[in-house]
Write a protein that holds these residues in place. Sequence first.
Motif, PDB file in Angstrom:
ATOM      1  N   ARG A   1     -32.361  26.152  -6.781  1.00 53.20           N
ATOM      2  CA  ARG A   1     -31.191  26.065  -5.899  1.00 53.20           C
ATOM      3  C   ARG A   1     -30.515  27.426  -5.666  1.00 53.20           C
ATOM      4  O   ARG A   1     -29.289  27.534  -5.599  1.00 53.20           O
TER       5      ARG A   1
ATOM      6  N   SER B   1     -25.777  26.661 -12.759  1.00 56.62           N
ATOM      7  CA  SER B   1     -25.167  27.363 -11.630  1.00 56.62           C
ATOM      8  C   SER B   1     -24.677  28.747 -12.052  1.00 56.62           C
ATOM      9  O   SER B   1     -24.749  29.698 -11.272  1.00 56.62           O
TER      10      SER B   1
ATOM     11  N   ARG C   1     -27.840  31.219 -12.449  1.00 57.00           N
ATOM     12  CA  ARG C   1     -28.645  31.646 -11.305  1.00 57.00           C
ATOM     13  C   ARG C   1     -28.518  33.145 -11.073  1.00 57.00           C
ATOM     14  O   ARG C   1     -29.479  33.806 -10.681  1.00 57.00           O
TER      15      ARG C   1
END
Length: 350
Positions: free
Chosen positions: A108, A152, A155
């Motif tokens: 993502r 998150s 990343r």
Amino acid sequence: AAAFPTRRMKSNKSQEAQSCQSTEVWLERFLNLERPDIDCIDSRWGGNGRSHINRIGRQRIHNLMRLFVDVGVDSQSIKKIVVSRPQILSYRESNLSATHAFFLDELRLAPHEYAHLLRSYPSVLTHSLERRLRPVTAFLQEEIGGGTDNWSAWRKVLYRYPRVYSYSVENKLRPNSDFFLSDEVGLSRPELSQVVGRFPPNLWLDTADLREKLVFLSSRLDLTEDELRGMIVSFPQVLGLSVENNLVPKMNFFLDPAPRGLGGDTSISSSDDCVHCRLKKNQLKELVLYQPALLAYSLDKRLKPRVRQLENANISFCYAPKNLMSFTDNKFAAWIENQTSTWSISESDR
């Protein structure tokens, strides 16, 4: 850069003109390559880059370029990728598509993050998805702390330090992890997660060099095990500094220039034309524990000029704010002006 070629040509004449171009010329115009870029591609492809490009053919390269554009990589990034790693032009489209999907869909990453990753480390496209990319990512998620609940925040580790994928889990990453978790360093897993998250290169720096830096810091500042561990966790970037080129010169700078043997080539020396802070070891220890980043500031561009300004203003460094070196230039200048226009604590005030 030139616009991406469309399948529909404006005229038979333009189609004929483009068909007469060699693939090399077409690619040069499409990516707005200059002669140094072409020479770089040629040399990085064994001195035979031009023939490789022409042999691959325009259609295949066209499809690869389209693949990059479709996942949001801008033309300047494509240019940098091709120049730095031209062999990518020979890769299978299916392999590149799988790598794109891995970073964009599974991990993502945002398109701009993925573009940044490719610009800084285009060789990531050469690594096997199953033998390198997935195992390294799994290691970070499962053993270092970048799990799905915290992914998150992790990343940025991947797109800022994509070279982590150039190292083997078994031969480099896990041994370094075990080093930090061992009794020699004594980090807990949550602490290791913080250390790696703040400065990922600690996972691939040579353990002998890491050990040398830990011993140096501990002995020169008389740090306890808990103090050393706290410094590493709060500012792990300190382990990326060179002992010889960074830490020793700064010890020379901060400590009193009176002869103090540090052993071997690391002895503190005095120089008549060199500014010093003239701190005692316990004073420097207090400062470094308060702000470990003090050891990372540029000696010539920040530390020396500011201490020289303090001396010119008759202000003692040891009585200045502990975070003085972290001030912006404007804030530091304003602070100096305020001290000299009102009052200051100097050596004579002790």
